[in-house]
Design a protein around this motif. Structure first.
Motif, short mmCIF file in Angstrom:
data_model
loop_
_atom_site.label_atom_id
_atom_site.label_comp_id
_atom_site.label_asym_id
_atom_site.label_seq_id
_atom_site.Cartn_x
_atom_site.Cartn_y
_atom_site.Cartn_z
N ASN A 68 -6.77 64.76 -49.29
CA ASN A 68 -6.19 63.79 -48.39
C ASN A 68 -4.87 63.04 -49.50
O ASN A 68 -4.48 62.03 -49.09
CB ASN A 68 -7.30 62.59 -48.26
N ASP B 188 -9.82 64.93 -45.03
CA ASP B 188 -8.18 64.50 -45.28
C ASP B 188 -8.14 63.04 -45.11
O ASP B 188 -7.00 62.55 -44.87
CB ASP B 188 -7.56 65.46 -44.46
N SER B 189 -8.97 62.24 -44.76
CA SER B 189 -8.86 60.76 -44.30
C SER B 189 -8.22 60.21 -45.54
O SER B 189 -8.69 60.24 -46.75
CB SER B 189 -10.20 60.26 -43.91
N TYR B 190 -7.18 59.46 -45.38
CA TYR B 190 -6.72 58.58 -46.39
C TYR B 190 -7.37 57.22 -46.88
O TYR B 190 -7.38 56.85 -47.97
CB TYR B 190 -5.11 58.55 -46.05
N LYS C 234 -14.19 62.50 -42.79
CA LYS C 234 -13.19 63.69 -42.86
C LYS C 234 -12.67 63.65 -44.33
O LYS C 234 -12.30 62.62 -44.88
CB LYS C 234 -12.19 63.26 -41.97
#
Length: 349
Positions: A127, A183-185, A181
């Motif tokens: 992420n 890649d969730s920031y 998720k």
């Protein structure tokens, strides 16, 4: 008509600015590669000698999780007048005082690979806003996927007697946290959620030591885990051997690199958990003469977890003099898949 001095000066400045940007990017990428190269090795790359059925195998530091000990209070006494019933080849071992309960090794092995990725240099990377690395990113995604599947089976199958039994709240929360998720920031940040999942697994482990939670070492509890891993290995195997993507395009060098490191991450987590299965399910494996089959699966997973190409993954011809790392990885992953399927069949008969 010649150029004016002002125009030449503007061109000179723009060229220098553009060159400076290019050089800066190259320096940053170079530093990232150097940092990745000389940073402390990952758990799967630090060799240790651990015996498996009388055979010595090089394993990563997280593999020692299966034999960790934990200070616990004296487990509750067992009423000898009312022994626990067994059915469907159930084997529920009685834990002597001072020993770890069934499930202790499994929880340690489930936690260690993902915890290592969260605490490694530069931390969780899928992420990151600017992606300076991709190999570690893909490896972390592989570790996460295997961890997710194991946490689901632990919550739904291994810790319960059947579909009508209630879910352990700590395991349920851990399972849900791992599903965030990668890649969730932010909102929620995956690093925070995965750390929360680890805390919940530790709470469940403490319950096991106090006799307040269950971990069933029956064949019908173990088989779903083996099938889940077999399916995951099948997906990795397909990506490692295919020459074309679904849209018909040829698998690029960058995609091949990603497939390789994702499979490596899966193998890291799977080998750790299978080692714990050797400990926690030892009696049921011995009863079915299945320890040798599991050992072969663990050994193949170790080989996959320890593959480390020099500099980069190469896609040479299978008949050439240079390595085809993706094909080499596929060999070990295919072996793991085969032995997991064989083990599931052995335990189901």
């Amino acid at each position: 008509m010649g150029k004016t001095p002002g125009t030449e000066l503007q061109q000179f400045v723009l060229i220098r600015i553009f060159a400076g940007i290019i050089i800066s990017i190259a320096v940053i990428v170079g530093l990232a590669i150097l940092i990745d190269t000389f940073a402390p090795p990952s758990a799967a790359d630090t060799p240790e000698s651990i015996a498996h059925s009388g055979v010595q195998a090089d394993v990563g530091t997280f593999h020692t999780a299966a034999v960790k000990t934990m200070d616990t209070s004296k487990p509750p006494s067992v009423d000898k007048k009312k022994p626990a019933p067994t059915q469907h080849h159930d084997i529920i071992p009685v834990v002597p005082p001072g020993e770890n309960p069934p499930g202790n090794a499994f929880v340690d092995a489930l936690i260690d690979p993902i915890e290592h990725e969260l605490t490694r240099f530069w931390g969780w990377r899928p992420n990151d806003i600017i992606q300076f690395t991709d190999n570690v990113n893909e490896m972390q995604l592989g570790v996460l996927e295997a961890t997710r599947r194991a946490s689901v089976v632990l919550s739904d199958k291994i810790s319960r007697t059947g579909s009508t039994a209630s879910l352990n709240p700590h395991l349920e929360q851990a399972m849900n946290s791992f599903m965030i998720k990668a890649d969730s920031y932010w909102f929620p940040a995956p690093e925070q959620e995965y750390r929360e999942a680890i805390k919940r697994l530790r709470k469940y482990q403490e319950q096991l030591h106090r006799g307040e939670a269950t971990f069933y070492t029956r064949t019908d509890n173990l088989i779903p885990l083996l099938r889940a891993f077999e399916e995951l290995m099948g997906s990795c195997d397909e990506n490692l051997v295919k020459s074309h993507e679904e849209d018909g395009s040829t698998v690029s060098t960058f995609a091949a690199d990603n497939y390789f490191y994702y499979a490596k991450g899966v193998a890291i987590a799977v080998s750790s958990i299978l080692e714990a299965v050797e400990i926690d399910f030892e009696r049921v494996l011995e009863a079915r003469n299945a320890k040798g089959v599991l050992h072969h699966a663990v050994e193949a997973a170790h080989h996959a977890a320890h593959m480390k190409p020099w500099l980069f993954v190469t896609e040479a011809s299978l008949n050439g003099i240079f390595a085809n790392h993706r094909a080499n990885m596929a060999t070990h992953i295919s072996h793991v898949r085969f032995y997991l399927g064989l083990l599931a069949e052995t335990l189901s008969t």
